[in-house]
Design a protein around this motif. Structure first.
Motif, PDB file in Angstrom:
ATOM      1  N   PHE A  24     -33.772  -6.227  -3.689  1.00 32.58           N
ATOM      2  CA  PHE A  24     -33.114  -7.366  -4.313  1.00 32.58           C
ATOM      3  C   PHE A  24     -31.825  -6.945  -5.015  1.00 32.58           C
ATOM      4  O   PHE A  24     -31.458  -7.479  -6.042  1.00 32.58           O
ATOM      5  CB  PHE A  24     -34.050  -8.034  -5.316  1.00 32.58           C
ATOM      6  CG  PHE A  24     -35.274  -8.628  -4.691  1.00 32.58           C
ATOM      7  CD1 PHE A  24     -35.245  -9.916  -4.182  1.00 32.58           C
ATOM      8  CD2 PHE A  24     -36.442  -7.892  -4.592  1.00 32.58           C
ATOM      9  CE1 PHE A  24     -36.376 -10.469  -3.594  1.00 32.58           C
ATOM     10  CE2 PHE A  24     -37.571  -8.435  -4.009  1.00 32.58           C
ATOM     11  CZ  PHE A  24     -37.543  -9.721  -3.499  1.00 32.58           C
ATOM     12  N   GLY A  25     -31.112  -5.984  -4.455  1.00 23.62           N
ATOM     13  CA  GLY A  25     -29.864  -5.555  -5.034  1.00 23.62           C
ATOM     14  C   GLY A  25     -29.688  -4.057  -4.914  1.00 23.62           C
ATOM     15  O   GLY A  25     -30.563  -3.332  -4.436  1.00 23.62           O
TER      16      GLY A  25
ATOM     17  N   SER B 165     -24.646  -4.464  -7.193  1.00 25.48           N
ATOM     18  CA  SER B 165     -25.102  -5.680  -7.858  1.00 25.48           C
ATOM     19  C   SER B 165     -25.306  -5.455  -9.349  1.00 25.48           C
ATOM     20  O   SER B 165     -25.105  -6.368 -10.157  1.00 25.48           O
ATOM     21  CB  SER B 165     -26.405  -6.179  -7.221  1.00 25.48           C
ATOM     22  OG  SER B 165     -27.459  -5.258  -7.410  1.00 25.48           O
ATOM     23  N   ILE B 166     -25.688  -4.240  -9.748  1.00 23.32           N
ATOM     24  CA  ILE B 166     -25.819  -3.925 -11.176  1.00 23.32           C
ATOM     25  C   ILE B 166     -24.461  -4.005 -11.854  1.00 23.32           C
ATOM     26  O   ILE B 166     -24.305  -4.600 -12.934  1.00 23.32           O
ATOM     27  CB  ILE B 166     -26.429  -2.522 -11.366  1.00 23.32           C
ATOM     28  CG1 ILE B 166     -27.889  -2.508 -10.898  1.00 23.32           C
ATOM     29  CG2 ILE B 166     -26.345  -2.092 -12.839  1.00 23.32           C
ATOM     30  CD1 ILE B 166     -28.528  -1.143 -10.945  1.00 23.32           C
ATOM     31  N   ASN B 167     -23.460  -3.423 -11.216  1.00 27.34           N
ATOM     32  CA  ASN B 167     -22.117  -3.443 -11.796  1.00 27.34           C
ATOM     33  C   ASN B 167     -21.568  -4.862 -11.882  1.00 27.34           C
ATOM     34  O   ASN B 167     -20.956  -5.245 -12.886  1.00 27.34           O
ATOM     35  CB  ASN B 167     -21.170  -2.575 -10.957  1.00 27.34           C
ATOM     36  CG  ASN B 167     -21.552  -1.116 -10.989  1.00 27.34           C
ATOM     37  OD1 ASN B 167     -21.888  -0.580 -12.033  1.00 27.34           O
ATOM     38  ND2 ASN B 167     -21.540  -0.454  -9.848  1.00 27.34           N
TER      39      ASN B 167
ATOM     40  N   VAL C 196     -30.377  -4.957 -13.388  1.00 23.11           N
ATOM     41  CA  VAL C 196     -31.003  -3.634 -13.264  1.00 23.11           C
ATOM     42  C   VAL C 196     -32.486  -3.778 -12.935  1.00 23.11           C
ATOM     43  O   VAL C 196     -33.027  -3.071 -12.081  1.00 23.11           O
ATOM     44  CB  VAL C 196     -30.830  -2.834 -14.571  1.00 23.11           C
ATOM     45  CG1 VAL C 196     -31.501  -1.459 -14.440  1.00 23.11           C
ATOM     46  CG2 VAL C 196     -29.359  -2.654 -14.912  1.00 23.11           C
ATOM     47  N   ALA C 197     -33.143  -4.715 -13.622  1.00 24.29           N
ATOM     48  CA  ALA C 197     -34.580  -4.910 -13.393  1.00 24.29           C
ATOM     49  C   ALA C 197     -34.868  -5.283 -11.948  1.00 24.29           C
ATOM     50  O   ALA C 197     -35.838  -4.800 -11.349  1.00 24.29           O
ATOM     51  CB  ALA C 197     -35.099  -6.000 -14.335  1.00 24.29           C
ATOM     52  N   GLN C 198     -34.043  -6.141 -11.361  1.00 23.31           N
ATOM     53  CA  GLN C 198     -34.275  -6.549  -9.975  1.00 23.31           C
ATOM     54  C   GLN C 198     -34.140  -5.377  -9.013  1.00 23.31           C
ATOM     55  O   GLN C 198     -34.882  -5.273  -8.031  1.00 23.31           O
ATOM     56  CB  GLN C 198     -33.301  -7.660  -9.574  1.00 23.31           C
ATOM     57  CG  GLN C 198     -33.590  -8.992 -10.209  1.00 23.31           C
ATOM     58  CD  GLN C 198     -33.026 -10.156  -9.409  1.00 23.31           C
ATOM     59  OE1 GLN C 198     -33.579 -11.234  -9.417  1.00 23.31           O
ATOM     60  NE2 GLN C 198     -31.928  -9.927  -8.716  1.00 23.31           N
ATOM     61  N   VAL C 199     -33.197  -4.476  -9.295  1.00 21.34           N
ATOM     62  CA  VAL C 199     -33.009  -3.321  -8.417  1.00 21.34           C
ATOM     63  C   VAL C 199     -34.165  -2.337  -8.567  1.00 21.34           C
ATOM     64  O   VAL C 199     -34.717  -1.843  -7.575  1.00 21.34           O
ATOM     65  CB  VAL C 199     -31.668  -2.624  -8.726  1.00 21.34           C
ATOM     66  CG1 VAL C 199     -31.551  -1.320  -7.940  1.00 21.34           C
ATOM     67  CG2 VAL C 199     -30.503  -3.540  -8.384  1.00 21.34           C
ATOM     68  N   VAL C 200     -34.556  -2.064  -9.821  1.00 21.39           N
ATOM     69  CA  VAL C 200     -35.614  -1.076 -10.061  1.00 21.39           C
ATOM     70  C   VAL C 200     -36.961  -1.592  -9.587  1.00 21.39           C
ATOM     71  O   VAL C 200     -37.678  -0.934  -8.823  1.00 21.39           O
ATOM     72  CB  VAL C 200     -35.680  -0.722 -11.566  1.00 21.39           C
ATOM     73  CG1 VAL C 200     -36.887   0.184 -11.847  1.00 21.39           C
ATOM     74  CG2 VAL C 200     -34.396  -0.015 -11.998  1.00 21.39           C
ATOM     75  N   ILE C 201     -37.317  -2.802 -10.030  1.00 21.14           N
ATOM     76  CA  ILE C 201     -38.628  -3.339  -9.691  1.00 21.14           C
ATOM     77  C   ILE C 201     -38.702  -3.729  -8.216  1.00 21.14           C
ATOM     78  O   ILE C 201     -39.729  -3.563  -7.554  1.00 21.14           O
ATOM     79  CB  ILE C 201     -38.955  -4.556 -10.576  1.00 21.14           C
ATOM     80  CG1 ILE C 201     -39.006  -4.123 -12.049  1.00 21.14           C
ATOM     81  CG2 ILE C 201     -40.279  -5.186 -10.171  1.00 21.14           C
ATOM     82  CD1 ILE C 201     -39.158  -5.274 -13.024  1.00 21.14           C
ATOM     83  N   GLY C 202     -37.600  -4.254  -7.682  1.00 20.68           N
ATOM     84  CA  GLY C 202     -37.573  -4.654  -6.279  1.00 20.68           C
ATOM     85  C   GLY C 202     -37.365  -3.517  -5.316  1.00 20.68           C
ATOM     86  O   GLY C 202     -37.318  -3.736  -4.105  1.00 20.68           O
TER      87      GLY C 202
END
Length: 239
Positions: free
Chosen positions: A47-48, A52-54, A37-43
């Motif tokens: 980065f996803g 990718s979260i699921n 989740v962090a990679q999707v939100v911050i990126g």
């Protein structure tokens, strides 16, 4: 000497051993799931994405099952040093679940309730050796894929907590780590929904599986086999 050290470190109390295993299992789940989740939100989706979260949570569950059976500088850069719950740079949703803006509290409760029921039905089916359960050694993978599929089909509305321990401890962490008590008041005091709804939904899932499958698929007390179909003559009728 090494054997003595290992002997001193060995915990023989079954309850403590199970607790340590569950703690490490949950840690692995949180690191992988919330890291995705962090990679999707911050990126900013570079980065996803939602898939990718699921997959992150699904594979995190898988690894967590195998195990049992801090915050990076990137986060500070993304938020500008101000940790907020909601808004364009809100990051509390990395750690705990929050409903989509269009969801009401009642609608979110129903969503979590039904989603958890589906999870429990799937888990019971996977582990039911009397039925078409998962092949030996594939249970962790099967449950991980189940979580991923639930996220891809039912996770958009509420973030699919489907487990109080996945939501409440991280929410408490965010409250003391800089996000403040708004993590409990946000989204119309949403925090209690991913705690209560999964517990009640799990009971519904167990009830449904037992009523529709398990109660009718158990060996008889007299050792006789079940009729092959409804038209088969029962043992009592033949006697």
């Amino acid at each position: 000497m090494l054997k003595k050290v290992i002997g001193w470190l060995t915990i023989r109390n079954e309850t403590i051993r199970q607790g340590l295993a569950e703690a490490l299992s949950t840690f692995i789940l949180m690191v992988i799931g919330q890291g995705s989740v962090a990679q999707v939100v911050i990126g900013k989706n570079s980065f996803g994405d939602f898939l990718s979260i699921n997959l992150g949570f699904g594979l995190g569950v898988m690894l967590g099952i195998h195990v049992a059976g801090g915050i990076s500088e990137a986060l500070i850069d993304y938020t500008g040093g101000t940790l907020t719950v909601e808004g364009p740079t809100g990051t509390a949703n990395i750690f705990a679940t929050y409903p989509s803006p269009y969801m009401s509290t009642l609608g979110g409760f129903i969503n979590e309730f039904i989603t958890t029921a589906v999870l429990l039905i799937g888990i019971l089916a996977i582990n039911d050796l009397k039925n078409a359960g998962a092949l030996p050694g594939t249970h962790a993978l099967s449950v991980g894929l189940l979580v991923a599929v639930i996220g891809m089909s039912l996770g958009m509305n509420t973030g699919y907590a489907i487990n109080p321990s996945r939501d409440l401890p991280p929410r408490i962490f965010t409250a003391v780590a800089g996000w403040g008590l708004e993590v409990f008041s946000a989204s119309n005091n949403w925090w209690w929904v991913p705690v209560v709804a999964p517990m009640l939904g799990s009971l519904l899932g167990i009830f449904i599986y037992n009523i529709f499958i398990d109660f009718h698929n158990r060996p008889r007390l007299d050792g006789s086999r079940k009729p092959d179909c409804e038209g088969d003559e029962s043992v009592e009728q033949r006697l």
